[in-house]
Design an enzyme around this catalytic site. Sequence first.
Site, PDB file in Angstrom:
ATOM      1  N   PRO A  18       0.846  -1.201   0.000  1.00 12.63           N
ATOM      2  CA  PRO A  18       0.000   0.000   0.000  1.00 12.63           C
ATOM      3  C   PRO A  18       0.874   1.242   0.000  1.00 12.63           C
ATOM      4  CG  PRO A  18       0.024  -1.021   2.174  1.00 12.63           C
ATOM      5  CD  PRO A  18       0.759  -1.947   1.270  1.00 12.63           C
ATOM      6  N   GLN A  71      -6.320  -1.426   3.312  1.00  8.84           N
ATOM      7  CA  GLN A  71      -5.519  -1.055   4.470  1.00  8.84           C
ATOM      8  C   GLN A  71      -6.189   0.081   5.225  1.00  8.84           C
ATOM      9  OE1 GLN A  71      -1.646   1.195   4.667  1.00  8.84           O
ATOM     10  NE2 GLN A  71      -0.877  -0.785   5.414  1.00  8.84           N
ATOM     11  N   CYS A 101       3.360   3.259   9.021  1.00  8.07           N
ATOM     12  CA  CYS A 101       3.570   4.555   8.379  1.00  8.07           C
ATOM     13  C   CYS A 101       4.137   5.564   9.378  1.00  8.07           C
ATOM     14  CB  CYS A 101       2.262   5.073   7.804  1.00  8.07           C
ATOM     15  SG  CYS A 101       2.442   6.666   6.944  1.00  8.07           S
ATOM     16  N   LYS A 142       0.422  -4.746   9.103  1.00  8.58           N
ATOM     17  CA  LYS A 142       1.695  -4.345   8.486  1.00  8.58           C
ATOM     18  C   LYS A 142       2.438  -3.470   9.482  1.00  8.58           C
ATOM     19  CE  LYS A 142       3.780  -2.473   4.271  1.00  8.58           C
ATOM     20  NZ  LYS A 142       4.712  -1.499   4.849  1.00  8.58           N
ATOM     21  N   ASN A 214       8.894  -6.829   3.718  1.00  5.35           N
ATOM     22  CA  ASN A 214       8.771  -5.608   2.931  1.00  5.35           C
ATOM     23  C   ASN A 214       9.998  -4.732   3.199  1.00  5.35           C
ATOM     24  OD1 ASN A 214       7.055  -2.532   3.364  1.00  5.35           O
ATOM     25  ND2 ASN A 214       7.480  -3.437   1.394  1.00  5.35           N
ATOM     26  N   GLY A 216      12.999  -2.436   0.651  1.00  2.00           N
ATOM     27  CA  GLY A 216      14.255  -2.568  -0.079  1.00  2.00           C
ATOM     28  C   GLY A 216      14.302  -3.669  -1.116  1.00  2.00           C
TER      29      GLY A 216
END
Length: 338
Positions: A18, A71, A101, A142, A214, A216
């Site tokens: 997302p 999400q 986030c 996440k 998640n 890189g």
Amino acid sequence: MKQVKIELCSAARLSVAPMMDWTDRHCRAFHRVLSRRALLYTEMVTAPALVRGGAVHLLGFGETEHPVALQLGGSDPAELAVAARLGADEGYDEINLNVGCPSDRVQSGFFGAVLMEQPGLVADCVAAMIAAVPGHVPITVKCRIGVDEQVPETVLPDFLQQVQSAGVSRVQIHARKAWLKGLSPKENRDIPPLNYDLVVAMKAAFPDLHISVNGGITDLDQGLGLIERGLDGMMIGRAAYHQPYDILSDADRRVFAASHTPLSRTEVVAAMEPYIAAHLATGGRLNQISRHMLGLFAGQPGARAWRRTLSDQAHRPGAGLEVVRAALAAVSEAQIDA
């Protein structure tokens, strides 16, 4: 019920992360043309916007996007429960809670990565969400490996234990800390060092937890290498957006062992034409879709001509399929000259 969960776990072997301002419904429609199997995520939608603001239009998506996950952002269990139910009623295959986030706006609303400091509250949130949705719609999380001065090797196992005990069976872990003080959201995507080893160790410590990594990941080889180390899936963000063909076009064969032949880039454009035409017919603008397609020819002769034509013309009033076709013609001309 069991069948849906198995399919989602399979789809989560590769997911597109997302990303705010990027993974809207038009982006997802484009990505679905490239891959039939990858799990796609919405931009983060805040629970307050849905529940207090009545912004249910933010939940809209097309049937072709499945499997697709919503999400949510928030920190109030009751409010998140209502938002999760709205998402489930809309038909989303999964509801995901954002605990990663790092933006100032997210922190001020007390959700996102700041919740890494409140694992008990996160557990309460996901428990309320699980209770509010049908059993075939999984609630996932996440997260980051930690924030600020936290020691990831200590806080991450405790965080995972608490959310798993609350009923979560799938998580996506961004393998970096988030520095809420001192780094911008952009810097938080690059500066904190990656710690894939810790994420791999978490899979060993929580074998019943489905863990996607998640952060890189720039190509399928790298992601598949992490899966070979024991992880269940890879979640790719910016690389999937900026080099969508490189990441997604052959993913069904390489990641999911599908037998169908990938579309060529030209065939992808042709496949998008009916979707674009339908959007224009409802009064939509071409650049609302074409902006997500700028990277289709990344790394190929004619990529600059493709981007330039779309960037210069797609935003103009009345711009239609003729602009897309002109951009494709510019690619062909550049390839002949190469």
